[in-house]
Design a protein around this motif. Structure first.
Motif, mmCIF file in Angstrom:
data_model
loop_
_atom_site.group_PDB
_atom_site.id
_atom_site.type_symbol
_atom_site.label_atom_id
_atom_site.label_comp_id
_atom_site.label_asym_id
_atom_site.label_seq_id
_atom_site.Cartn_x
_atom_site.Cartn_y
_atom_site.Cartn_z
ATOM 1 N N SER A 11 0.833 -1.210 0.000
ATOM 2 C CA SER A 11 0.000 0.000 0.000
ATOM 3 C C SER A 11 0.864 1.254 0.000
ATOM 4 C CB SER A 11 -0.946 0.000 1.204
ATOM 5 O OG SER A 11 -0.228 0.021 2.425
ATOM 6 N N THR A 12 2.011 1.214 0.688
ATOM 7 C CA THR A 12 2.921 2.362 0.689
ATOM 8 C C THR A 12 3.516 2.577 -0.697
ATOM 9 O OG1 THR A 12 3.464 1.999 3.021
ATOM 10 C CG2 THR A 12 4.992 3.342 1.732
ATOM 11 N N ALA A 13 3.941 1.486 -1.332
ATOM 12 C CA ALA A 13 4.495 1.597 -2.686
ATOM 13 C C ALA A 13 3.454 2.153 -3.649
ATOM 14 C CB ALA A 13 4.988 0.233 -3.163
ATOM 15 N N LEU A 14 2.205 1.710 -3.512
ATOM 16 C CA LEU A 14 1.141 2.212 -4.377
ATOM 17 C C LEU A 14 0.900 3.700 -4.135
ATOM 18 C CD1 LEU A 14 -1.062 1.592 -6.460
ATOM 19 C CD2 LEU A 14 -2.593 1.006 -4.553
ATOM 20 N N ALA A 15 0.943 4.116 -2.869
ATOM 21 C CA ALA A 15 0.749 5.534 -2.549
ATOM 22 C C ALA A 15 1.887 6.381 -3.116
ATOM 23 C CB ALA A 15 0.654 5.715 -1.036
ATOM 24 N N ILE A 16 3.119 5.872 -3.069
ATOM 25 C CA ILE A 16 4.259 6.592 -3.645
ATOM 26 C C ILE A 16 4.081 6.730 -5.149
ATOM 27 C CG2 ILE A 16 6.733 6.359 -4.167
ATOM 28 C CD1 ILE A 16 7.010 5.160 -1.309
ATOM 29 N N TRP A 17 3.661 5.650 -5.791
ATOM 30 C CA TRP A 17 3.413 5.681 -7.238
ATOM 31 C C TRP A 17 2.314 6.686 -7.578
ATOM 32 C CZ3 TRP A 17 -1.128 4.318 -9.839
ATOM 33 C CH2 TRP A 17 -1.025 4.242 -11.237
ATOM 34 N N TRP A 18 1.241 6.694 -6.799
ATOM 35 C CA TRP A 18 0.123 7.595 -7.058
ATOM 36 C C TRP A 18 0.537 9.055 -6.851
ATOM 37 C CZ3 TRP A 18 -4.316 7.924 -9.394
ATOM 38 C CH2 TRP A 18 -5.181 8.971 -9.086
ATOM 39 N N THR A 19 1.242 9.337 -5.760
ATOM 40 C CA THR A 19 1.699 10.702 -5.496
ATOM 41 C C THR A 19 2.624 11.181 -6.607
ATOM 42 O OG1 THR A 19 1.539 10.313 -3.109
ATOM 43 C CG2 THR A 19 2.860 12.198 -3.825
ATOM 44 N N ALA A 20 3.459 10.267 -7.109
ATOM 45 C CA ALA A 20 4.398 10.624 -8.177
ATOM 46 C C ALA A 20 3.682 11.076 -9.444
ATOM 47 C CB ALA A 20 5.301 9.427 -8.494
ATOM 48 N N ARG A 21 2.467 10.625 -9.647
ATOM 49 C CA ARG A 21 1.719 10.955 -10.851
ATOM 50 C C ARG A 21 0.926 12.258 -10.716
ATOM 51 N NH1 ARG A 21 1.164 6.758 -14.406
ATOM 52 N NH2 ARG A 21 -0.848 7.519 -15.168
ATOM 53 N N GLN A 22 0.908 12.843 -9.523
ATOM 54 C CA GLN A 22 0.169 14.079 -9.302
ATOM 55 C C GLN A 22 1.062 15.284 -9.600
ATOM 56 O OE1 GLN A 22 -3.066 13.296 -8.711
ATOM 57 N NE2 GLN A 22 -2.162 11.241 -8.822
ATOM 58 N N ASP A 23 0.437 16.419 -9.822
ATOM 59 C CA ASP A 23 1.173 17.665 -10.052
ATOM 60 C C ASP A 23 0.368 18.801 -9.439
ATOM 61 O OD1 ASP A 23 2.728 19.741 -10.878
ATOM 62 O OD2 ASP A 23 2.468 19.423 -13.018
ATOM 63 N N SER A 24 0.634 19.061 -8.160
ATOM 64 C CA SER A 24 -0.104 20.092 -7.429
ATOM 65 C C SER A 24 0.702 21.382 -7.437
ATOM 66 C CB SER A 24 -0.345 19.634 -5.984
ATOM 67 O OG SER A 24 -1.096 18.435 -5.962
ATOM 68 N N ARG A 25 0.084 22.426 -7.924
ATOM 69 C CA ARG A 25 0.787 23.711 -7.987
ATOM 70 C C ARG A 25 -0.125 24.858 -7.582
ATOM 71 N NH1 ARG A 25 2.795 23.966 -14.074
ATOM 72 N NH2 ARG A 25 3.684 21.933 -13.570
ATOM 73 N N PRO A 26 -0.661 24.826 -6.332
ATOM 74 C CA PRO A 26 -1.487 25.939 -5.869
ATOM 75 C C PRO A 26 -0.636 27.187 -5.663
ATOM 76 C CG PRO A 26 -0.973 24.480 -4.060
ATOM 77 C CD PRO A 26 -0.464 23.810 -5.295
ATOM 78 N N GLU A 27 -1.295 28.341 -5.652
ATOM 79 C CA GLU A 27 -0.578 29.580 -5.345
ATOM 80 C C GLU A 27 0.036 29.464 -3.961
ATOM 81 O OE1 GLU A 27 -1.530 34.370 -4.906
ATOM 82 O OE2 GLU A 27 -2.866 33.068 -6.064
ATOM 83 N N SER A 28 1.337 29.676 -3.851
ATOM 84 C CA SER A 28 2.063 29.386 -2.617
ATOM 85 C C SER A 28 3.007 30.519 -2.247
ATOM 86 C CB SER A 28 2.863 28.084 -2.787
ATOM 87 O OG SER A 28 1.997 26.997 -3.096
ATOM 88 N N ASP A 29 3.563 30.402 -1.044
ATOM 89 C CA ASP A 29 4.544 31.396 -0.601
ATOM 90 C C ASP A 29 5.884 31.197 -1.284
ATOM 91 O OD1 ASP A 29 2.987 32.842 1.463
ATOM 92 O OD2 ASP A 29 2.936 30.887 2.431
ATOM 93 N N ALA A 30 6.253 29.952 -1.531
ATOM 94 C CA ALA A 30 7.550 29.686 -2.152
ATOM 95 C C ALA A 30 7.560 28.310 -2.807
ATOM 96 C CB ALA A 30 8.676 29.774 -1.125
#
Length: 207
Positions: A24-43
């Protein structure tokens, strides 16, 4: 049911639970790797990697170029480079990254070098302190895809609101065999951190 049979069943259940946790951890790492989150941020925070006399390695360069693209897209007004140096090095990873971005056209006033950190955990802690000093809260982390989940977790534990926008270029994503190896190593590193609260120094994306 005999004692031996009970012990055998309990041991079997323990092994199965451990295997399920790893999977389940490996699957979560794979899933997170496929995301691209770029909200307006401080840095935008670029995780350091190897540099050679001030010249970023190919892995580090891929991260810096991605951070520059995020900056130019207006994700955040500042790029933070982080990372210390090995014995004998003339430059820190943070300095090498900052200088690369200046040469690439990013204004010097939009850059903050935090020249500390020998691994991901220490880097996130020193960046967390830099954020707190400036009243910043939200960060977009730039690192390799397989490193993103652990980096997010460590950043959040250091007091930041963290999302990740992983690189899609560079040696860490070139082949399926490379990707599989990185996922296995990151799975071990992530689980070790969750159990012990410690990091592991090692190859790029592992420390």
């Amino acid at each position: 049911m005999g004692v031996r049979s009970l012990v055998s069943r309990v041991a079997g259940a323990g092994v199965l639970a451990a295997l399920l946790l790893v999977a389940s951890t490996a699957l979560a790492i794979w899933w997170t790797a496929r995301q691209d989150s770029r909200p307006e941020s401080d840095a935008i925070v670029v995780l350091g990697s190897a540099q050679y006399n001030g010249v970023p390695s190919s892995i580090f360069e891929a991260r810096l170029e991605h951070a520059r693209a995020l900056y130019e897209a207006g994700v955040a007004p500042v790029i933070v480079t982080v990372g210390g140096k090995a014995a004998g090095d003339a430059f820190t990873e943070a300095e090498a990254g900052r200088d690369y971005l200046v040469r690439a056209g990013v204004p010097a006033e939009a850059l903050l070098a935090v020249p500390e950190g020998v691994d991901t955990l220490e880097s996130m802690r020193v960046v967390g302190r830099a954020f707190a000093e400036r009243g910043w809260e939200r960060a977009v982390l730039v690192t390799d895809p397989w490193h993103a989940m652990r980096a997010e977790r460590m950043a959040e534990d250091a007091g930041m609101q963290a999302d990740s926008s992983p690189t899609r270029q560079g040696p860490a994503v070139q082949t399926r065999a490379t990707q599989f190896r990185y996922i296995l190593r990151e799975t071990a590193a992530y689980l070790l951190y969750r159990v012990t609260g410690e990091s592991v120094a090692g190859a790029p994306g592992i420390g």
